[in-house]
Write a protein that holds these residues in place. Sequence first.
Motif, PDB file in Angstrom:
ATOM      1  N   GLU A   1       0.808  -1.206   0.000  1.00  0.00           N
ATOM      2  CA  GLU A   1       0.000   0.000   0.000  1.00  0.00           C
ATOM      3  C   GLU A   1       0.851   1.269   0.000  1.00  0.00           C
ATOM      4  O   GLU A   1       0.439   2.306  -0.522  1.00  0.00           O
ATOM      5  CB  GLU A   1      -0.943  -0.004   1.205  1.00  0.00           C
ATOM      6  N   LEU A   2       2.051   1.191   0.573  1.00  0.00           N
ATOM      7  CA  LEU A   2       2.936   2.356   0.583  1.00  0.00           C
ATOM      8  C   LEU A   2       3.312   2.779  -0.829  1.00  0.00           C
ATOM      9  O   LEU A   2       3.251   3.969  -1.165  1.00  0.00           O
ATOM     10  CB  LEU A   2       4.204   2.045   1.384  1.00  0.00           C
ATOM     11  N   VAL A   3       3.729   1.827  -1.663  1.00  0.00           N
ATOM     12  CA  VAL A   3       4.161   2.197  -3.015  1.00  0.00           C
ATOM     13  C   VAL A   3       2.996   2.761  -3.822  1.00  0.00           C
ATOM     14  O   VAL A   3       3.187   3.635  -4.682  1.00  0.00           O
ATOM     15  CB  VAL A   3       4.825   1.014  -3.738  1.00  0.00           C
ATOM     16  N   LYS A   4       1.792   2.299  -3.531  1.00  0.00           N
ATOM     17  CA  LYS A   4       0.608   2.877  -4.184  1.00  0.00           C
ATOM     18  C   LYS A   4       0.392   4.310  -3.715  1.00  0.00           C
ATOM     19  O   LYS A   4       0.142   5.217  -4.518  1.00  0.00           O
ATOM     20  CB  LYS A   4      -0.635   2.043  -3.882  1.00  0.00           C
ATOM     21  N   ALA A   5       0.480   4.517  -2.401  1.00  0.00           N
ATOM     22  CA  ALA A   5       0.242   5.844  -1.836  1.00  0.00           C
ATOM     23  C   ALA A   5       1.277   6.855  -2.323  1.00  0.00           C
ATOM     24  O   ALA A   5       0.960   8.036  -2.502  1.00  0.00           O
ATOM     25  CB  ALA A   5       0.248   5.777  -0.307  1.00  0.00           C
TER      26      ALA A   5
END
Length: 281
Positions: free
Chosen positions: A92-96
């Motif tokens: 989810e971090l890389v998406k955010a």
Amino acid sequence: MSSTFLYGGNVCANGIRQHYLRYGSRANEHAARPAIVLIPGITSPAITWGFVGEVLGTRFDTYVLDVRGRGLSSASDTLDYSLDAQADDIVELVKALGLASFSLVGHSMGARIAARAASRIESGLQSIVLIDPPASGPGRRPYPSQLPWYVDSMALARTGMDAEAVRQFCPTWTFEQRQLRAEWLHTCDERAVLASFKGFHEDDFFADAARLRVPSLLITAERGDVVTSEDVGELQRATPSMLHTRVPNAGHMIPWDNEAGFYAALSDFLGASVTLDASRR
């Protein structure tokens, strides 16, 4: 030489606050290369990897993460500190952050998180670097570090400690390295560390590593027995494309012991080589 530190930031990803430090070029000179997401180990807040971020930032857009329960990221008595939760944090971090192309670089616990996350990332992951990952797990030898080493040092940090007090736990480190650990170790939540240490013996890193489908580089320390030659052989048999380099004159905390050797081990695997500029130190 000027610093490559750009800023610290927070995102809400996977339902928690994730804090990171960003290094790179203000002119976006590194946009053609995959970004780097660096995931530290069990008691290493992002700031303690800042010296590596500074160097990687000369060639890459670099994000150094505070893993949940460490540094300035979320921590609580109700938070899930399992490897699965930590891996989902990366997804989810890389998406955010909006990263369309990136590599994961993980040290110790961070390497195990990266390997678990890799199979869950749908797109954008270009490569993965596993730095001295604990080879312990179900049916395997225990992790060589003892739990009291972590618990006792964190307890002392919570009361207030200085570089001299850190020496008993990290006798080979420089004053600057020990002082930074003294400043930040108290931000490592004991519940998170206990859960991660337990996971070192219950989570199957070898199964995660065998599922890697992107170029991978295993970097191990010449000193110590976190990853033995037998472990390396097993990992490479499961994933024949996995490259491997042992860093001489280094224990488990490889960049702390031989920073130049660490960058030499990376070589140009991530898309460009980095070297230790003496003028920066």
